[in-house]
Design an enzyme around this catalytic site. Structure first.
Site, PDB file in Angstrom:
ATOM      1  N   ASP A 489      39.671 -10.439 -15.105  1.00  0.00           N
ATOM      2  CA  ASP A 489      40.207  -9.070 -15.180  1.00  0.00           C
ATOM      3  C   ASP A 489      41.743  -9.088 -15.706  1.00  0.00           C
ATOM      4  O   ASP A 489      42.707  -9.483 -15.030  1.00  0.00           O
ATOM      5  CB  ASP A 489      40.295  -8.300 -13.970  1.00  0.00           C
ATOM      6  CG  ASP A 489      40.962  -6.925 -14.303  1.00  0.00           C
ATOM      7  OD1 ASP A 489      41.535  -6.334 -15.356  1.00  0.00           O
ATOM      8  OD2 ASP A 489      40.568  -5.938 -13.494  1.00  0.00           O
ATOM      9  N   ASP A 490      41.939  -9.230 -17.184  1.00  0.00           N
ATOM     10  CA  ASP A 490      43.109  -9.387 -17.833  1.00  0.00           C
ATOM     11  C   ASP A 490      44.392  -8.571 -17.049  1.00  0.00           C
ATOM     12  O   ASP A 490      45.339  -8.835 -17.227  1.00  0.00           O
ATOM     13  CB  ASP A 490      43.261  -9.041 -19.103  1.00  0.00           C
ATOM     14  CG  ASP A 490      42.850 -10.099 -20.285  1.00  0.00           C
ATOM     15  OD1 ASP A 490      42.520 -11.357 -19.693  1.00  0.00           O
ATOM     16  OD2 ASP A 490      41.899  -9.721 -21.272  1.00  0.00           O
TER      17      ASP A 490
END
Ligand code: GLC
Length: 803
Positions: A489-490
């Site tokens: 999850d950036d």
């Protein structure tokens, strides 16, 4: 809007034509441009259902051929256009609807197939079609225009092509117009327009197989003052100006006369391409000037896709599942393998290049039918690895230039991502299971910073060991992997320089990688390594269970101060999806806890359109979490339905043996099942990256179609976990987890040059499997490799308890 009931898979804008394997769009005014890809990962581009889009050679940033204006009004322009003009009445139109959108076409149809698009329409008795494709292996594209006089009187027409050339460096084309527009110019000779750049060999050519009546290459001359693509002065007057642009905006416009008796049809073949070697242009044009050669190239293209698609075919009781698994899903997977997250209607071809984690995951579903290309991609990605074991986050395919991606914008925070290198481990294991190409482990690839270093050029096996070591040596206070800039999850940015934030999800991903490696080592007879990996797995799994179990689900991560995210006490993000699904995938527990975790996810996150990534979303900026809270509630990582993560719920449900739920989850994001096109908006034939979640005003709205890890994972989820047909080191496993009311299904699977014909029959409830192989019952669910020389194996699988 009505749906055409004669087609079983349809929505108000079109339907899937299963016999021809094409999505047929029957109205041009789709809610968003519905795109397709041309080419096979070298020269190519995107094309919409009204011919919008652009072309490039291998790299849309540094070898651009044509332009596209993202955010333009009208939307989705320019593209690959041809105008037609009735020379008697002066009426003109575009057979592709755009860019002369004001005309009411009497018929319109766009057929998107695998790497080609054909748009046809009728206007005032003239039927026209345009077929677009890239001949396999060539750095050029072909447009075949067919114009037929469907009226009962002779007709005199003129056609005008239009392609707008970009400066080869697409960033300069946006940024330095003073320079770029002084050094691009066009010449016309013998029916061919050549656009080139001062002092550089690269040139773009545009030609046709019929000698033109005229031409234009200067956009301003072609369009005229205060006009636009809907009413160019040249088309309106019917008179080409023979402009050779000395600079400025360059276009490819060839004008042809078409004189058609009633019923008569004429064809014009346009060829557009790019080269550094002017000597190659004439032979190429001579070749594709011949309809026979064009036909042969088109057939070769179709044959190549047929081969690609023939590796796995299935017939289930669900027509939409069949359409997806037999066609659109593998087509999309190949597009992601080619273009990662680089070029689409959402990705501008300027910024991102290939992502390490993204492209590694794109190989998971393509090792099966495109193993050579998948291996090429893996090589490129392994070269991004540093000697300490972490990797660059992204790379530009043509230049090989690596970089930290998003992290580069926050230099005080970690410049690495905790998951990139681990995806490579998982991808290599998948590649080896599929191909049996174990020599790949001895293949040498240099480390990014390896030049001159003693082991700077290491084997893939050596690279794998360093990847494992990086995670082991970068653990946080509780023993979980450090988060780095983020994990998958950036937007999960909890480490602001402390070096202490930890990722629960990454720990679970690490667990999966360790088990895959242990299996590999077992198979290779490396018992010590296998034991080491299993022990590391146990240790990490125990740590997760000890520090991250929150009573009914697993926490998501820990911040700089060791405080958890994704737990019950929080106001926002009380529960995340990924640590529940990957607890199952990483096999960090057996039994109750996993069921409990997945039940919690189901209860708190599931919606009719798919699973939200977390809940409740943040409704304000939060400096602790950063990235996630830049999105409004319900969008993307802030509680949106992140289809890629949703796919892991399908896998996890199937791994738990939950047949109904796995299928329910599978169908929830199945684009062909979304008949509410005006709500969904995105293409109904490929997965989109995310869907606005329940708290978003546009709940159900799909975004970022085509280039998403969803493609790969939904293919893996569908074929390997629901249908249960998966490669292992010792043979093909057949262990379906299908809904109770499916009587069974049939599949054909090419695995290591052997075709397995599999018939599954449900005997009763449950997932118990008994296999018969070539008529003989076998123990377990793995079909062993047949003796050398045998090319077909017949498998019968009885599923469920009798009576
Ligand atoms: C985007 C990125 C991908 C990332 C995901 C979740 O899809 O391409 O790399 O894992 O967002 O943040």
């Amino acid at each position: 809007m009505p749906i055409d009931e004669t087609h079983p898979i349809a929505n108000p804008y079109g339907y899937f034509d299963a016999a021809n394997r094409e999505y047929v769009i029957t109205r041009p005014d789709t809610p968003t441009p519905w795109m397709n890809y041309l080419g096979e990962g070298r020269y190519g581009g995107i094309i919409s259902n009204t011919a919008g889009g652009y072309s490039f050679d291998r790299d849309p940033r540094t070898r651009r051929v044509t332009r596209y204006r993202y955010n333009s009004i009208p939307a989705d322009q320019p593209g690959r256009y041809v105008y037609l003009r009735d020379q008697e009445t002066g009426a003109y139109w575009s057979p592709t609807w755009q860019p002369v959108v004001g005309r009411q076409l009497e018929a319109y149809e766009c057929r998107h197939g695998a790497a080609y698009t054909c748009i046809q329409s009728t206007y005032r008795g003239i039927a026209a079609s345009l077929l677009y494709f890239v001949p396999p292996g060539e750095a050029c594209e072909v447009w075949v225009l067919r114009v037929k006089n469907a009226s009962d009187r002779p007709r005199r027409l003129r056609s005008f092509s239009y392609a707008e050339f970009g400066y080869y460096d697409a960033l300069i084309d946006q940024q330095n117009l003073d320079w770029g527009m002084h050094i691009v110019h066009s010449r016309y000779a013998d029916g061919t327009i050549v656009t080139s750049t001062q002092f550089r060999p690269t040139l773009t050519f545009f030609s046709s197989n019929v000698i033109p009546a005229g031409f234009d290459t200067d956009r301003e001359v072609f369009i005229g003052r205060c006009r636009d693509l809907a009413n160019p002065i040249v088309v309106e007057t019917g008179e080409p100006r023979q402009s050779e642009a000395p600079r400025g905006n360059n276009v490819g416009s060839l004008c042809h006369d078409l004189v058609l008796a009633p019923g008569e049809e004429q064809e014009i073949i346009y060829v557009m391409g790019v080269t550094d070697d002017p000597g190659t242009v004439a032979p190429l044009l001579a070749r594709y000037g011949q309809p026979r050669e064009v036909q042969a190239a088109f057939e070769a293209l179709r044959a190549d896709w047929d081969t690609y698609l023939s590796h796995f075919t299935v017939e289930t009781p669900d027509a939409e599942v069949n359409a997806m698994l037999n066609f659109w899903n593998p087509v999309q997977c190949r597009a992601t393998l080619y273009w990662s997250r680089f070029v689409s209607a959402y990705e501008t071809g300027l910024g991102r290049g290939m992502g390490t984690r993204d492209s590694a995951q794109d190989t998971l579903a393509t090792v099966q039918a495109a193993p050579a290309r998948a291996r090429e991609v893996l090589d490129v990605l392994w070269h991004l690895q540093f000697q300490d074991g972490h990797t660059w986050h992204q790379v530009f395919p043509l230049t090989g230039e690596g970089g930290p991606g998003l992290a580069g914008e926050f230099l005080d925070w970690p410049q690495w991502f905790s998951d990139d290198h681990l995806w490579l481990v998982l991808a290599v294991c998948a590649y080896l299971r599929e191909t049996g190409d174990f020599a790949y482990l001895d293949h040498h690839v240099p480390y990014w910073d390896g030049e001159g270093a003693p082991a700077g050029d290491d084997t893939i096996w050596g690279h794998i060991l360093r990847a494992v070591d990086f995670t082991l040596t970068h653990r946080g206070p509780q023993g979980l992997p450090r988060l780095g800039f983020s994990d998958w999850d950036d937007t999960m940015n909890l480490d602001h320089g402390s070096g202490k934030a930890e990722s629960v999800w990454c720990a679970q991903q690490f667990c999966r990688a360790l088990l895959d490696l242990a299996d590999l080592c077992d198979y290779l007879g490396k018992g010590d390594n296998a034991a080491r990996f299993r022990a590391l797995h146990r240790e990490m799994a125990d740590t997760v269970n000890r520090v991250a179990w929150d009573g009914a689900w697993y926490a998501r991560a820990f911040d700089d101060d060791g405080l958890p995210v994704g737990v019950q006490g929080e106001t926002y993000h009380q529960i995340g999806l990924n640590p529940q699904t990957w607890a199952v995938i990483g096999e960090i527990e057996t039994g109750d806890r996993l069921h409990r975790a997945m039940e919690s996810a189901h209860e708190k996150l599931d919606t009719p359109y798919g699973m939200a990534l977390m809940a409740p979303p943040y409704d304000r900026s939060d400096l602790r979490v950063r990235g996630t809270t830049t999105y409004p509630p319900g969008a993307k990582e802030n509680g949106g339905i992140f289809c890629h993560a949703h796919a892991w719920a399908v896998v996890a449900a199937a791994r738990l043996g939950w047949g109904e739920r796995a299928y329910q989850y599978y169908r929830q994001i199945l684009p062909l099942a979304r008949t509410d096109a005006d709500t969904f908006a995105a293409e109904p034939y490929v997965y989109c990256g995310n869907i606005c979640g329940p708290t978003h005003p546009q709940y159900g709205y799909g975004r970022n179609a085509w280039l998403s890890g969803t493609a790969s994972w939904m293919y893996v989820a569908g074929t390997q976990w629901i249908l249960g047909i998966r490669p292992t080191f010792t043979g093909l496993q057949v262990a379906p987890v299908i809904p109770g009311d499916w009587p069974g299904f049939r599949a054909a699977r090419l695995f290591r040059n052997v075709t397995y014909r599999i018939a599954v029959e449900r005997m009763g409830p449950g997932n118990a499997v008994s296999l018969t192989v070539d008529g003989r019952p076998i123990e377990g669910t793995i079909v062993p490799f047949p003796p050398a020389g045998q090319t077909e194996v017949v498998v019968r699988a009885l599923v469920g308890q009798r009576g």
